[in-house]
Design a protein around this motif. Structure first.
Motif, PDB file in Angstrom:
ATOM      1  N   LYS A  44      87.014  14.496  15.139  1.00 45.23           N
ATOM      2  CA  LYS A  44      85.640  14.972  15.328  1.00 45.23           C
ATOM      3  C   LYS A  44      84.804  13.931  16.075  1.00 45.23           C
ATOM      4  CE  LYS A  44      81.758  16.958  12.791  1.00 45.23           C
ATOM      5  NZ  LYS A  44      81.230  17.348  11.481  1.00 45.23           N
ATOM      6  N   LEU A  45      84.937  12.661  15.675  1.00 40.35           N
ATOM      7  CA  LEU A  45      84.160  11.608  16.336  1.00 40.35           C
ATOM      8  C   LEU A  45      84.641  11.394  17.772  1.00 40.35           C
ATOM      9  CD1 LEU A  45      81.882   9.552  16.084  1.00 40.35           C
ATOM     10  CD2 LEU A  45      83.582   7.896  15.287  1.00 40.35           C
ATOM     11  N   ALA A  46      85.939  11.403  17.986  1.00 47.69           N
ATOM     12  CA  ALA A  46      86.469  11.230  19.348  1.00 47.69           C
ATOM     13  C   ALA A  46      85.964  12.348  20.257  1.00 47.69           C
ATOM     14  CB  ALA A  46      87.991  11.194  19.321  1.00 47.69           C
ATOM     15  N   HIS A  47      85.979  13.574  19.755  1.00 46.01           N
ATOM     16  CA  HIS A  47      85.469  14.707  20.535  1.00 46.01           C
ATOM     17  C   HIS A  47      83.998  14.488  20.888  1.00 46.01           C
ATOM     18  CE1 HIS A  47      84.936  18.841  21.897  1.00 46.01           C
ATOM     19  NE2 HIS A  47      83.819  18.855  21.186  1.00 46.01           N
ATOM     20  N   LYS A  48      83.238  14.028  19.910  1.00 49.71           N
ATOM     21  CA  LYS A  48      81.809  13.804  20.136  1.00 49.71           C
ATOM     22  C   LYS A  48      81.588  12.697  21.167  1.00 49.71           C
ATOM     23  CE  LYS A  48      77.601  13.965  17.492  1.00 49.71           C
ATOM     24  NZ  LYS A  48      77.027  14.141  16.169  1.00 49.71           N
ATOM     25  N   VAL A  49      82.312  11.599  21.038  1.00 47.53           N
ATOM     26  CA  VAL A  49      82.169  10.483  21.983  1.00 47.53           C
ATOM     27  C   VAL A  49      82.505  10.938  23.401  1.00 47.53           C
ATOM     28  CG1 VAL A  49      83.184   8.272  22.701  1.00 47.53           C
ATOM     29  CG2 VAL A  49      82.515   8.623  20.311  1.00 47.53           C
ATOM     30  N   MET A  50      83.631  11.618  23.556  1.00 49.73           N
ATOM     31  CA  MET A  50      84.083  12.012  24.891  1.00 49.73           C
ATOM     32  C   MET A  50      83.209  13.093  25.521  1.00 49.73           C
ATOM     33  SD  MET A  50      88.226  11.910  24.570  1.00 49.73           S
ATOM     34  CE  MET A  50      88.298  12.877  23.066  1.00 49.73           C
ATOM     35  N   ASN A  51      82.519  13.867  24.701  1.00 48.00           N
ATOM     36  CA  ASN A  51      81.735  14.986  25.223  1.00 48.00           C
ATOM     37  C   ASN A  51      80.228  14.793  25.124  1.00 48.00           C
ATOM     38  OD1 ASN A  51      83.784  17.159  26.000  1.00 48.00           O
ATOM     39  ND2 ASN A  51      84.505  16.418  24.023  1.00 48.00           N
ATOM     40  N   TYR A  52      79.797  13.680  24.551  1.00 48.59           N
ATOM     41  CA  TYR A  52      78.366  13.416  24.408  1.00 48.59           C
ATOM     42  C   TYR A  52      77.752  13.267  25.794  1.00 48.59           C
ATOM     43  CZ  TYR A  52      74.739  12.358  20.979  1.00 48.59           C
ATOM     44  OH  TYR A  52      73.643  12.421  20.153  1.00 48.59           O
ATOM     45  N   ARG A  53      76.694  13.997  26.038  1.00 52.95           N
ATOM     46  CA  ARG A  53      76.087  14.045  27.375  1.00 52.95           C
ATOM     47  C   ARG A  53      75.015  12.960  27.495  1.00 52.95           C
ATOM     48  NH1 ARG A  53      74.502  20.136  28.077  1.00 52.95           N
ATOM     49  NH2 ARG A  53      73.566  19.683  26.062  1.00 52.95           N
ATOM     50  N   VAL A  54      75.434  11.811  28.006  1.00 51.23           N
ATOM     51  CA  VAL A  54      74.528  10.668  28.132  1.00 51.23           C
ATOM     52  C   VAL A  54      74.382  10.176  29.570  1.00 51.23           C
ATOM     53  CG1 VAL A  54      74.958   9.911  25.769  1.00 51.23           C
ATOM     54  CG2 VAL A  54      76.334   8.975  27.618  1.00 51.23           C
ATOM     55  N   PHE A  55      75.042  10.864  30.500  1.00 52.51           N
ATOM     56  CA  PHE A  55      74.953  10.481  31.908  1.00 52.51           C
ATOM     57  C   PHE A  55      74.074  11.484  32.642  1.00 52.51           C
ATOM     58  CE2 PHE A  55      78.805   8.584  30.322  1.00 52.51           C
ATOM     59  CZ  PHE A  55      78.753   7.309  30.853  1.00 52.51           C
ATOM     60  N   SER A  56      73.324  10.980  33.598  1.00 47.83           N
ATOM     61  CA  SER A  56      72.342  11.805  34.298  1.00 47.83           C
ATOM     62  C   SER A  56      72.982  12.733  35.324  1.00 47.83           C
ATOM     63  CB  SER A  56      71.324  10.911  35.007  1.00 47.83           C
ATOM     64  OG  SER A  56      70.634  10.125  34.061  1.00 47.83           O
ATOM     65  N   ASP A  57      72.434  13.947  35.387  1.00 50.06           N
ATOM     66  CA  ASP A  57      72.835  14.900  36.421  1.00 50.06           C
ATOM     67  C   ASP A  57      71.955  14.693  37.652  1.00 50.06           C
ATOM     68  OD1 ASP A  57      70.368  16.119  35.902  1.00 50.06           O
ATOM     69  OD2 ASP A  57      71.241  17.841  34.853  1.00 50.06           O
ATOM     70  N   GLU A  58      72.055  15.605  38.613  1.00 55.17           N
ATOM     71  CA  GLU A  58      71.298  15.465  39.862  1.00 55.17           C
ATOM     72  C   GLU A  58      69.784  15.559  39.659  1.00 55.17           C
ATOM     73  OE1 GLU A  58      72.303  19.698  39.108  1.00 55.17           O
ATOM     74  OE2 GLU A  58      73.524  17.907  39.219  1.00 55.17           O
ATOM     75  N   ASN A  59      69.358  16.065  38.488  1.00 52.14           N
ATOM     76  CA  ASN A  59      67.928  16.165  38.184  1.00 52.14           C
ATOM     77  C   ASN A  59      67.436  15.031  37.283  1.00 52.14           C
ATOM     78  OD1 ASN A  59      67.575  18.644  39.620  1.00 52.14           O
ATOM     79  ND2 ASN A  59      68.619  19.675  37.924  1.00 52.14           N
ATOM     80  N   GLY A  60      68.301  14.066  37.020  1.00 48.82           N
ATOM     81  CA  GLY A  60      67.912  12.941  36.185  1.00 48.82           C
ATOM     82  C   GLY A  60      67.945  13.231  34.698  1.00 48.82           C
ATOM     83  N   LYS A  61      68.516  14.359  34.302  1.00 46.85           N
ATOM     84  CA  LYS A  61      68.619  14.730  32.883  1.00 46.85           C
ATOM     85  C   LYS A  61      69.974  14.295  32.339  1.00 46.85           C
ATOM     86  CE  LYS A  61      64.788  17.200  32.782  1.00 46.85           C
ATOM     87  NZ  LYS A  61      63.627  16.749  32.096  1.00 46.85           N
ATOM     88  N   MET A  62      70.004  13.870  31.088  1.00 51.93           N
ATOM     89  CA  MET A  62      71.273  13.492  30.466  1.00 51.93           C
ATOM     90  C   MET A  62      72.042  14.765  30.119  1.00 51.93           C
ATOM     91  SD  MET A  62      70.841  10.070  28.177  1.00 51.93           S
ATOM     92  CE  MET A  62      69.183  10.075  27.555  1.00 51.93           C
ATOM     93  N   ASN A  63      72.853  15.227  31.063  1.00 48.96           N
ATOM     94  CA  ASN A  63      73.608  16.470  30.905  1.00 48.96           C
ATOM     95  C   ASN A  63      75.104  16.311  31.143  1.00 48.96           C
ATOM     96  OD1 ASN A  63      71.727  18.431  30.127  1.00 48.96           O
ATOM     97  ND2 ASN A  63      70.976  18.646  32.218  1.00 48.96           N
ATOM     98  N   LEU A  64      75.564  15.112  31.477  1.00 44.90           N
ATOM     99  CA  LEU A  64      76.966  14.926  31.830  1.00 44.90           C
ATOM    100  C   LEU A  64      77.656  13.992  30.844  1.00 44.90           C
ATOM    101  CD1 LEU A  64      76.491  14.433  35.684  1.00 44.90           C
ATOM    102  CD2 LEU A  64      77.033  16.556  34.461  1.00 44.90           C
ATOM    103  N   ASN A  65      78.936  14.277  30.579  1.00 42.62           N
ATOM    104  CA  ASN A  65      79.714  13.401  29.697  1.00 42.62           C
ATOM    105  C   ASN A  65      80.521  12.406  30.523  1.00 42.62           C
ATOM    106  OD1 ASN A  65      82.299  14.533  30.413  1.00 42.62           O
ATOM    107  ND2 ASN A  65      81.914  16.230  29.015  1.00 42.62           N
ATOM    108  N   VAL A  66      81.230  11.535  29.847  1.00 43.97           N
ATOM    109  CA  VAL A  66      81.946  10.447  30.519  1.00 43.97           C
ATOM    110  C   VAL A  66      82.987  10.963  31.515  1.00 43.97           C
ATOM    111  CG1 VAL A  66      83.684  10.101  28.686  1.00 43.97           C
ATOM    112  CG2 VAL A  66      82.995   8.170  30.144  1.00 43.97           C
ATOM    113  N   SER A  67      83.682  12.031  31.175  1.00 43.54           N
ATOM    114  CA  SER A  67      84.686  12.584  32.095  1.00 43.54           C
ATOM    115  C   SER A  67      84.045  13.185  33.333  1.00 43.54           C
ATOM    116  CB  SER A  67      85.529  13.646  31.389  1.00 43.54           C
ATOM    117  OG  SER A  67      86.310  13.055  30.385  1.00 43.54           O
ATOM    118  N   GLN A  68      82.910  13.835  33.157  1.00 42.38           N
ATOM    119  CA  GLN A  68      82.236  14.492  34.275  1.00 42.38           C
ATOM    120  C   GLN A  68      81.724  13.509  35.324  1.00 42.38           C
ATOM    121  OE1 GLN A  68      79.579  16.711  31.669  1.00 42.38           O
ATOM    122  NE2 GLN A  68      80.467  18.634  32.399  1.00 42.38           N
ATOM    123  N   VAL A  69      81.554  12.247  34.944  1.00 42.38           N
ATOM    124  CA  VAL A  69      81.110  11.245  35.917  1.00 42.38           C
ATOM    125  C   VAL A  69      82.264  10.339  36.353  1.00 42.38           C
ATOM    126  CG1 VAL A  69      78.721  11.267  35.115  1.00 42.38           C
ATOM    127  CG2 VAL A  69      80.325   9.594  34.144  1.00 42.38           C
ATOM    128  N   GLY A  70      83.486  10.678  35.930  1.00 41.99           N
ATOM    129  CA  GLY A  70      84.647   9.866  36.292  1.00 41.99           C
ATOM    130  C   GLY A  70      84.654   8.512  35.613  1.00 41.99           C
TER     131      GLY A  70
END
Length: 145
Positions: A44-70
């Motif tokens: 459960k924690l690993a899923h949350k860490v890997m999918n937590y959206r803390v990276f900014s999208d093109e609008n400056g909103k925290m909407n991307l997870n670690v995989s989505q930003v490479g």
């Protein structure tokens, strides 16, 4: 199980003068294991860490997870996260997992993240580590399951 995650531009761990793990953009994950933690909490924690959206999208909103930003993970064991600091001036670690339990769950956490395709580097369990990071933001979250 507790993870203190920090969004970083880069981070590394050194043990006895040797770099044991290093990443560029990604998350530094300080991982603490508590007495009653098990495989279910780990997943459960690993899923949350890997999918937590803390990276900014093109609008400056925290909407991307670690995989989505490479990005990558740098996972470092830190039993002090399980400390009880509610009384006195000295932390109690009675709620922390045993060293054997913590090492097993730490290794399983890392393996689980890698199995999900997230590049994952590590420190060295129970070693005296020097952690260096460039916090991006700063952005830091305390996750607990």
């Amino acid at each position: 199980m507790i993870a203190l995650i920090q969004r970083v531009s880069r981070a590394s761990v050194t043990v006895d003068g040797e770099i044991t793990g290093a990443i560029d953009q990604g998350l530094l994950v300080l991982l603490g294991v508590e007495q009653h933690d098990d495989r279910t909490k780990l997943e459960k924690l690993a899923h949350k860490v890997m999918n937590y959206r803390v990276f900014s999208d093109e609008n400056g909103k925290m909407n991307l997870n670690v995989s989505q930003v490479g990005g990558s993970l740098l996972v470092v064991s830190q039993f002090t996260l399980a400390a009880d600091t509610g009384r006195g001036l000295r932390p109690s670690f009675s709620g922390a997992g045993t060293p054997e339990q913590a090492e097993r769950l730490y290794d399983e956490f890392v393996a689980h993240c890698r199995a999900q395709g997230v590049p994952t580097q590590t420190g060295r369990f129970a070693a005296d580590m020097k952690v260096e990071l460039l916090n991006d933001g700063p952005v830091t979250f305390h996750l607990q399951v």
